[in-house]
Motif scaffolding. Structure first.
Motif, PDB file in Angstrom:
ATOM      1  N   ARG A 340       0.855  -1.180   0.000  1.00  0.00           N
ATOM      2  CA  ARG A 340       0.000   0.000   0.000  1.00  0.00           C
ATOM      3  C   ARG A 340       0.894   1.234   0.000  1.00  0.00           C
ATOM      4  O   ARG A 340       1.875   1.290   0.742  1.00  0.00           O
ATOM      5  CB  ARG A 340      -0.914   0.024   1.224  1.00  0.00           C
ATOM      6  N   VAL A 341       0.531   2.196  -0.824  1.00  0.00           N
ATOM      7  CA  VAL A 341       1.311   3.433  -0.921  1.00  0.00           C
ATOM      8  C   VAL A 341       0.421   4.596  -0.500  1.00  0.00           C
ATOM      9  O   VAL A 341      -0.637   4.826  -1.095  1.00  0.00           O
ATOM     10  CB  VAL A 341       1.828   3.659  -2.359  1.00  0.00           C
ATOM     11  N   TYR A 342       0.850   5.316   0.537  1.00  0.00           N
ATOM     12  CA  TYR A 342       0.111   6.472   1.042  1.00  0.00           C
ATOM     13  C   TYR A 342       0.953   7.719   0.772  1.00  0.00           C
ATOM     14  O   TYR A 342       2.139   7.753   1.119  1.00  0.00           O
ATOM     15  CB  TYR A 342      -0.131   6.362   2.544  1.00  0.00           C
ATOM     16  N   ARG A 343       0.347   8.718   0.164  1.00  0.00           N
ATOM     17  CA  ARG A 343       1.073   9.970  -0.023  1.00  0.00           C
ATOM     18  C   ARG A 343       0.671  10.925   1.099  1.00  0.00           C
ATOM     19  O   ARG A 343      -0.399  11.542   1.077  1.00  0.00           O
ATOM     20  CB  ARG A 343       0.777  10.598  -1.378  1.00  0.00           C
ATOM     21  N   LEU A 344       1.522  11.023   2.081  1.00  0.00           N
ATOM     22  CA  LEU A 344       1.312  11.941   3.209  1.00  0.00           C
ATOM     23  C   LEU A 344       2.671  12.282   3.792  1.00  0.00           C
ATOM     24  O   LEU A 344       3.661  11.602   3.529  1.00  0.00           O
ATOM     25  CB  LEU A 344       0.388  11.322   4.260  1.00  0.00           C
ATOM     26  N   SER A 345       2.725  13.354   4.548  1.00  0.00           N
ATOM     27  CA  SER A 345       4.019  13.860   4.988  1.00  0.00           C
ATOM     28  C   SER A 345       3.995  14.297   6.435  1.00  0.00           C
ATOM     29  O   SER A 345       3.057  14.970   6.886  1.00  0.00           O
ATOM     30  CB  SER A 345       4.440  15.043   4.103  1.00  0.00           C
ATOM     31  N   PHE A 346       5.036  13.926   7.166  1.00  0.00           N
ATOM     32  CA  PHE A 346       5.250  14.388   8.533  1.00  0.00           C
ATOM     33  C   PHE A 346       6.429  15.354   8.577  1.00  0.00           C
ATOM     34  O   PHE A 346       6.705  15.963   9.593  1.00  0.00           O
ATOM     35  CB  PHE A 346       5.520  13.180   9.430  1.00  0.00           C
ATOM     36  N   SER A 347       7.130  15.468   7.440  1.00  0.00           N
ATOM     37  CA  SER A 347       8.362  16.248   7.383  1.00  0.00           C
ATOM     38  C   SER A 347       8.180  17.610   6.734  1.00  0.00           C
ATOM     39  O   SER A 347       9.048  18.477   6.849  1.00  0.00           O
ATOM     40  CB  SER A 347       9.424  15.481   6.594  1.00  0.00           C
ATOM     41  N   GLY A 348       7.071  17.801   6.004  1.00  0.00           N
ATOM     42  CA  GLY A 348       6.896  19.033   5.256  1.00  0.00           C
ATOM     43  C   GLY A 348       7.413  18.942   3.841  1.00  0.00           C
ATOM     44  O   GLY A 348       7.296  19.901   3.073  1.00  0.00           O
ATOM     45  N   GLU A 349       7.985  17.787   3.461  1.00  0.00           N
ATOM     46  CA  GLU A 349       8.443  17.555   2.096  1.00  0.00           C
ATOM     47  C   GLU A 349       7.484  16.598   1.396  1.00  0.00           C
ATOM     48  O   GLU A 349       6.673  15.932   2.042  1.00  0.00           O
ATOM     49  CB  GLU A 349       9.855  16.959   2.107  1.00  0.00           C
ATOM     50  N   CYS A 519       6.802  33.671  17.067  1.00  0.00           N
ATOM     51  CA  CYS A 519       6.526  33.604  15.638  1.00  0.00           C
ATOM     52  C   CYS A 519       5.507  32.501  15.373  1.00  0.00           C
ATOM     53  O   CYS A 519       5.087  31.780  16.286  1.00  0.00           O
ATOM     54  CB  CYS A 519       7.801  33.343  14.838  1.00  0.00           C
ATOM     55  N   ALA A 520       5.090  32.362  14.135  1.00  0.00           N
ATOM     56  CA  ALA A 520       4.185  31.278  13.756  1.00  0.00           C
ATOM     57  C   ALA A 520       4.892  29.940  13.974  1.00  0.00           C
ATOM     58  O   ALA A 520       6.115  29.850  13.832  1.00  0.00           O
ATOM     59  CB  ALA A 520       3.764  31.423  12.299  1.00  0.00           C
ATOM     60  N   PRO A 521       4.152  28.889  14.298  1.00  0.00           N
ATOM     61  CA  PRO A 521       4.799  27.605  14.592  1.00  0.00           C
ATOM     62  C   PRO A 521       5.375  26.906  13.365  1.00  0.00           C
ATOM     63  O   PRO A 521       6.151  25.954  13.511  1.00  0.00           O
ATOM     64  CB  PRO A 521       3.675  26.782  15.227  1.00  0.00           C
ATOM     65  N   VAL A 522       5.011  27.340  12.167  1.00  0.00           N
ATOM     66  CA  VAL A 522       5.553  26.731  10.940  1.00  0.00           C
ATOM     67  C   VAL A 522       6.772  27.538  10.513  1.00  0.00           C
ATOM     68  O   VAL A 522       6.656  28.704  10.114  1.00  0.00           O
ATOM     69  CB  VAL A 522       4.495  26.698   9.821  1.00  0.00           C
ATOM     70  N   PHE A 523       7.958  26.924  10.568  1.00  0.00           N
ATOM     71  CA  PHE A 523       9.193  27.630  10.267  1.00  0.00           C
ATOM     72  C   PHE A 523       9.623  27.453   8.812  1.00  0.00           C
ATOM     73  O   PHE A 523      10.314  28.299   8.263  1.00  0.00           O
ATOM     74  CB  PHE A 523      10.321  27.123  11.181  1.00  0.00           C
ATOM     75  N   VAL A 524       9.243  26.325   8.212  1.00  0.00           N
ATOM     76  CA  VAL A 524       9.699  25.998   6.860  1.00  0.00           C
ATOM     77  C   VAL A 524       8.493  25.818   5.950  1.00  0.00           C
ATOM     78  O   VAL A 524       7.564  25.074   6.286  1.00  0.00           O
ATOM     79  CB  VAL A 524      10.556  24.717   6.869  1.00  0.00           C
ATOM     80  N   ASP A 525       8.505  26.497   4.806  1.00  0.00           N
ATOM     81  CA  ASP A 525       7.471  26.330   3.783  1.00  0.00           C
ATOM     82  C   ASP A 525       6.073  26.526   4.359  1.00  0.00           C
ATOM     83  O   ASP A 525       5.253  25.612   4.390  1.00  0.00           O
ATOM     84  CB  ASP A 525       7.604  24.941   3.137  1.00  0.00           C
ATOM     85  N   GLN A 526       5.788  27.735   4.805  1.00  0.00           N
ATOM     86  CA  GLN A 526       4.482  28.028   5.395  1.00  0.00           C
ATOM     87  C   GLN A 526       3.337  27.852   4.407  1.00  0.00           C
ATOM     88  O   GLN A 526       2.204  27.578   4.804  1.00  0.00           O
ATOM     89  CB  GLN A 526       4.478  29.450   5.958  1.00  0.00           C
ATOM     90  N   GLU A 527       3.600  27.979   3.112  1.00  0.00           N
ATOM     91  CA  GLU A 527       2.546  27.828   2.110  1.00  0.00           C
ATOM     92  C   GLU A 527       2.253  26.365   1.787  1.00  0.00           C
ATOM     93  O   GLU A 527       1.245  26.060   1.154  1.00  0.00           O
ATOM     94  CB  GLU A 527       2.938  28.552   0.817  1.00  0.00           C
ATOM     95  N   GLY A 528       3.120  25.445   2.190  1.00  0.00           N
ATOM     96  CA  GLY A 528       2.907  24.026   1.915  1.00  0.00           C
ATOM     97  C   GLY A 528       3.197  23.617   0.486  1.00  0.00           C
ATOM     98  O   GLY A 528       2.721  22.573   0.018  1.00  0.00           O
ATOM     99  N   ALA A 529       3.994  24.388  -0.226  1.00  0.00           N
ATOM    100  CA  ALA A 529       4.270  24.076  -1.629  1.00  0.00           C
ATOM    101  C   ALA A 529       5.119  22.827  -1.786  1.00  0.00           C
ATOM    102  O   ALA A 529       4.962  22.076  -2.743  1.00  0.00           O
ATOM    103  CB  ALA A 529       4.982  25.270  -2.278  1.00  0.00           C
ATOM    104  N   ARG A 530       6.019  22.581  -0.851  1.00  0.00           N
ATOM    105  CA  ARG A 530       6.906  21.424  -0.993  1.00  0.00           C
ATOM    106  C   ARG A 530       6.141  20.112  -0.895  1.00  0.00           C
ATOM    107  O   ARG A 530       6.464  19.142  -1.580  1.00  0.00           O
ATOM    108  CB  ARG A 530       7.988  21.463   0.092  1.00  0.00           C
ATOM    109  N   ILE A 531       5.137  20.066  -0.034  1.00  0.00           N
ATOM    110  CA  ILE A 531       4.370  18.829   0.138  1.00  0.00           C
ATOM    111  C   ILE A 531       3.662  18.461  -1.159  1.00  0.00           C
ATOM    112  O   ILE A 531       3.618  17.287  -1.543  1.00  0.00           O
ATOM    113  CB  ILE A 531       3.344  18.997   1.278  1.00  0.00           C
ATOM    114  N   ARG A 532       3.159  19.456  -1.850  1.00  0.00           N
ATOM    115  CA  ARG A 532       2.372  19.196  -3.064  1.00  0.00           C
ATOM    116  C   ARG A 532       3.217  19.243  -4.334  1.00  0.00           C
ATOM    117  O   ARG A 532       2.805  18.726  -5.373  1.00  0.00           O
ATOM    118  CB  ARG A 532       1.239  20.222  -3.174  1.00  0.00           C
ATOM    119  N   GLY A 533       4.397  19.865  -4.234  1.00  0.00           N
ATOM    120  CA  GLY A 533       5.173  20.080  -5.442  1.00  0.00           C
ATOM    121  C   GLY A 533       6.087  18.986  -5.831  1.00  0.00           C
ATOM    122  O   GLY A 533       6.521  18.876  -6.947  1.00  0.00           O
TER     123      GLY A 533
END
Length: 533
Positions: A340-349, A519-533
């Motif tokens: 089974r292949v799941y596309r999800l991320s805990f790393s932000g990538e 600051c905001a709790p999201v330090f890297v890629d606040q827009e979430g582009a890496r997860i989807r890109g």
């Protein structure tokens, strides 16, 4: 006889040695005299007084005779009529004498009379074997992941996570500090691709016509609208409104769901689900099964993860963004083995998790390393995993501490207003909805270099370090290799309204006292582009 038994044992040993490829030296068995074989079995000496057969349940020979007179002559009837053999020894001390007395009363031998069904333990077990050694480390056996042996061979350092041993980091030649290994692993995931064994996450399958209705009841968000082949982040609340656990829910079929939980809360969540079904919603038709040990789960994370996955899966698997977008799942094969292949991320990538039967866990990670070598793949452990999730602002153990609500964690949007669920009403209590409650924020040292440690207290600058002035505390902290300076997550009073302010991070036990920017709790890629890109 004893002599015959000794001779037979010696012959069996010689045969076993020959079967193993050895040439045994013939020896004579120990000398023993044959015993007389004309003895008579004596189970009961008649007397005028009571003759106890079962000392635990006070069953006497007279009770067996009464059962005979009443017609309870079958051994199972005898057992239930007299409670013969129903004590803790399960008949080990009483069944044979009792059956022998019944055999004599019915004029049959013991074989014709029969025996009752014996239950474990088949042989007596000392109390010390059951309870005595179960202390310290032996009280809860250590559990190892499917790739433990492989990780050990790669030089992994291990850490206890609940009952599990997990790879903490993988040291390489020339890395004299563990921080060097972790920083390299984080950069590998951010810049290339890494692989991590996440098999320890709790896994539960919920199956049945009412499965979707039940999951709507136990999760804060709406699960019944999830399409087949899609995955949704889920938050569970306790009955008092506080967050119990978080994880993902994948819909495998209309009536079948695959749930994941945090490693530490796997058993607690299963208990919670069973209670919710058996006590709160017993009318729902569904079945639950813990399948944590049925799947090895490996995460492949990084900008080159799709390239690696394409080289890993057998031909025919469609893993394009159109066919497998973020938060979706599919099935495929690796070397002919279904996965089974799941596309999800805990790393932000961009990341994928591959589930495979645990017997294939080591073979899978070896193949991942082989096909991923040209892409720069490297394994990463729990320390790098923790750094990656702090950089991305994902709440975990330090934030899911049993004292936080969904709103405290910035996840209020995950609590659906279109349905009811466990804990939803209690979460609306004034004290839990108070905007002054400590809420999740990020912290950066003002000087760009001072360490921030988990557990440190947060104070307004210039005030005395007293309980009355305490405004929160640091929940998770690390050095960010991506940003080049320390970062932290914290629960700060009225936190979201204080972005940009300065707070004092006070750690008297470890000598820490520095200023940090909220600051905001999201330090890297606040827009979430890496997860989807």
């Amino acid at each position: 006889t004893l002599a015959a038994a000794l001779a037979d044992g010696l012959a069996a040993g010689e045969a076993a040695a020959r079967d193993c490829g050895y040439t045994p030296t013939h020896t004579e068995p120990p000398r023993a005299e044959d015993e007389r074989r004309d003895g008579v079995a004596l189970f009961h000496v008649p007397s005028r007084g009571k003759a106890f057969v079962d000392l635990q349940n006070d069953v006497t020979a007279g009770d067996v005779a009464l059962a005979h007179r009443e017609g309870y002559r079958a051994v199972e009837h005898l057992k239930r009529y007299t409670t013969l053999g129903m004590a803790t020894d399960q008949g080990k001390t009483a069944s044979v004498p009792g059956i022998a007395i019944m055999a004599a009363l019915t004029g049959r031998d013991i074989n014709a009379t029969g025996t009752t069904t014996f239950r474990p333990p088949w042989t007596p077990v000392a109390i010390g074997a059951l309870a005595g050694p179960h202390r310290g480390r032996d009280f809860r056996p250590t559990r190892r992941t499917p790739t433990h042996g492989w990780a050990e061979a790669q030089g992994a350092r291990f850490v206890e996570v609940g009952p599990w041993l997990r790879a903490q980091w993988y040291a390489r030649a020339g890395e004299t500090r563990w921080q060097d290994s972790v920083a390299r692993e984080v950069r590998t995931v951010r810049e290339a691709v890494g692989v991590c064994d996440v098999s320890t996450l709790g896994k539960i399958e919920v199956v049945g016509p009412d499965a979707a209705t039940f999951l709507d009841f136990v999760y804060a968000g709406m699960i019944s609208t999830l399409r087949v082949g899609r995955v949704r982040y889920g938050l569970m609340l306790r009955e008092d409104g506080f967050v119990l656990d978080d994880g993902t829910v994948a819909r495998l079929a209309e009536d079948r769901f695959f749930l994941t939980t945090t490693t530490a809360n796997a058993g607690r969540v299963m208990q919670h689900l069973e209670h919710a079904h058996q006590v709160l919603r017993p009318e729902l038709d569904l079945t639950m099964l813990s399948v944590t040990d049925a799947w090895a789960q490996l995460a492949i994370a990084g900008p080159r993860s799709r390239e690696l996955l394409a080289a890993l899966l057998d031909p025919g698997a469609d893993i394009t963004d159109a066919a497998l977008p973020h938060m979706a799942m599919t099935t495929a094969t690796v070397g002919g083995v279904p996965v089974r292949v799941y596309r999800l991320s805990f790393s932000g990538e961009r990341a994928y998790e591959i589930g495979i039967p645990p017997d294939y866990g080591t073979a899978l990670i070896e193949r991942i390393m082989a096909v991923g070598a040209p892409l720069g793949v490297a394994p990463y452990g729990t320390e790098a995993l923790g750094v990656l999730r702090i950089e991305k602002g994902h709440p975990a153990g330090g934030e899911l501490n049993g004292q936080t609500t969904a709103a405290d964690l910035g996840l209020a949007r995950l609590v659906s207003s279109r349905k009811d669920c466990i804990g939803a009403r209690m979460a609306q209590r004034p004290a839990l909805a108070d905007p002054a409650r400590p809420a999740l924020v990020g912290l950066k040292p003002r000087d760009g270099r001072s360490a921030i440690r988990a557990g440190a207290h947060l104070l307004a600058p210039g005030v005395a370090a007293t309980v009355a002035n305490d405004e929160g505390y640091v929940t998770s902290a690390c050095f960010s290799p991506t940003l080049g300076h320390p970062i932290a997550l914290a629960l700060l009073r009225r936190g979201p309204a204080r972005i940009g302010e300065t707070v004092r991070v006070y750690d008297p036990l470890r000598g820490g006292d520095t200023l940090a920017e909220v600051c905001a709790p999201v330090f890297v890629d606040q827009e979430g582009a890496r997860i989807r890109g």
